[in-house]
Design an enzyme around this catalytic site. Structure first.
Site, PDB file in Angstrom:
ATOM      1  N   LYS A 184     102.222 -29.249  -8.351  1.00  0.00           N
ATOM      2  CA  LYS A 184     100.850 -29.472  -8.818  1.00  0.00           C
ATOM      3  C   LYS A 184     100.003 -28.204  -8.656  1.00  0.00           C
ATOM      4  O   LYS A 184      99.178 -27.879  -9.512  1.00  0.00           O
ATOM      5  CB  LYS A 184     100.205 -30.634  -8.060  1.00  0.00           C
ATOM      6  N   SER A 217      96.071 -34.537  -5.016  1.00  0.00           N
ATOM      7  CA  SER A 217      96.433 -33.115  -5.053  1.00  0.00           C
ATOM      8  C   SER A 217      96.124 -32.508  -3.692  1.00  0.00           C
ATOM      9  O   SER A 217      94.961 -32.331  -3.337  1.00  0.00           O
ATOM     10  CB  SER A 217      95.639 -32.397  -6.147  1.00  0.00           C
ATOM     11  N   LYS A 232      88.744 -27.216  -5.333  1.00  0.00           N
ATOM     12  CA  LYS A 232      89.537 -27.557  -4.146  1.00  0.00           C
ATOM     13  C   LYS A 232      90.996 -27.197  -4.346  1.00  0.00           C
ATOM     14  O   LYS A 232      91.647 -26.623  -3.451  1.00  0.00           O
ATOM     15  CB  LYS A 232      89.377 -29.047  -3.841  1.00  0.00           C
TER      16      LYS A 232
END
Length: 325
Positions: A201, A126, A269
């Protein structure tokens, strides 16, 4: 007449047509090509093992030597980044951040130092769309394909081989990776050009993490008011408030089980990437900006390695109550 079966989808073929479909030639066809897999963490390790189970000749690398030893014991071969670049025609990367992906590819002794034209590299991490596009452009100059293909489904999906795979890149490179996507997931879709998978994503993470936060707030309210959270869950799960997130996280929360399938540190994150990406293209994201501050608070209080169902602990602290049986 026998129903036609896609020979590359070994899971479907073996489950539905066991005894009626000879897969020996399929496994030989897959084994013909060496594949590299870099990143054997919570997600990467079971993903690599699923590729091995499909009969693929797999080279692996990770800084965690215990994880490497485990996958080697399952049939893989350990190799350096440069060796993987030299020997493998298809390479999968599954690491925590785009910065790490870039260092694996372009750092000293990295994959790009030895990779051959015609190779396809797939980053299933990701990362931001800009990071994916940077990798795509740099590798394109070497005649190497690059697909950004992050996943959704967490550790359970990685183990079961039922991940949802969202991809960006050139169609020919996506098609070259499709047989491996069929091993790793239940769905794989090419969204568009380079970076499109990473954007998808980010959107996925906005929905999942904000939903966990809203569910957490609601169940803290119910618990503080004296209602049994388990019964509240059973009452609402069949209605419009029901969701995959509700079904996945409330059973964990009421059992106080925050063993990570998707740790808060990874989602922290990802949400930071959402905020930075949104701001760079002038998209206001008020809910997600607030969510980032919630995750930042959980970081300060030492919850980064909890499952993201542990977001509930932020709301519990505010209301001085626990959502439990």
């Amino acid at each position: 007449m026998k129903k036609w079966c896609n020979p590359w989808n070994y899971k479907v073929c073996n489950k539905k047509y066991s005894g009626r479909f000879d897969t020996t030639h399929i496994r030989k066809e897959v084994r013909r090509m060496k594949v590299g897999f870099i990143g054997l963490g919570i997600m990467g390790r079971p993903m690599a093992k699923n590729i091995l189970k499909a009969g693929v000749d797999l080279l692996v690398a990770d800084l965690n030597k215990e994880a490497v030893a485990d996958v080697v014991a399952a049939g893989a071969e350990e190799a350096s980044y440069a060796e993987i670049g030299e020997r493998c025609e298809r390479i999968i990367i599954m690491v925590p951040s785009g910065e790490i992906t870039k260092s694996i590819l372009f750092g000293e002794g990295g994959v790009a130092s030895t990779v051959k034209a015609g190779t396809v590299i797939c980053d299933m991490s990701s990362v931001t769309p800009v990071e994916s596009q940077d990798c795509y452009q740099a590798l394109k100059e070497k005649g190497v394909g690059f697909v950004d293909a992050p996943v959704s489904g967490g550790e359970p999906g990685a183990i079961a081989g039922t991940l949802a795979i969202m991809a960006g890149g050139d169609e020919k490179d996506f098609n070259e990776m499709k047989e491996y996507f069929d091993i790793l997931g239940s769905s794989a879709l090419l969204i568009g050009g380079s970076g499109s998978g990473s954007v998808t994503k980010l959107a996925n993470q906005v929905i999942v993490n904000n939903t966990i936060a809203v569910v957490s707030e609601a169940f803290v309210l119910a618990a503080k008011a004296g209602a049994d959270p388990q019964k509240v869950y059973e009452a609402i799960r069949g209605g419009l408030a029901g969701s995959a997130v509700l079904d996945a996280k409330i059973p964990m929360i009421v059992e106080r089980n925050f063993k990570p399938g998707g740790p808060i540190r990874i989602n922290h994150k990802d949400i930071k990437n959402v905020v930075n990406t949104a701001h760079s293209i002038d998209v206001p994201i008020p809910y997600t900006a607030q969510l980032y501050e919630i995750l930042q608070t959980l970081k300060i209080h030492g919850h980064m390695n909890d499952d993201h169902g542990g977001i509930v602990q932020y709301f519990e602290k505010l209301a001085d109550v626990e959502v439990k049986k």
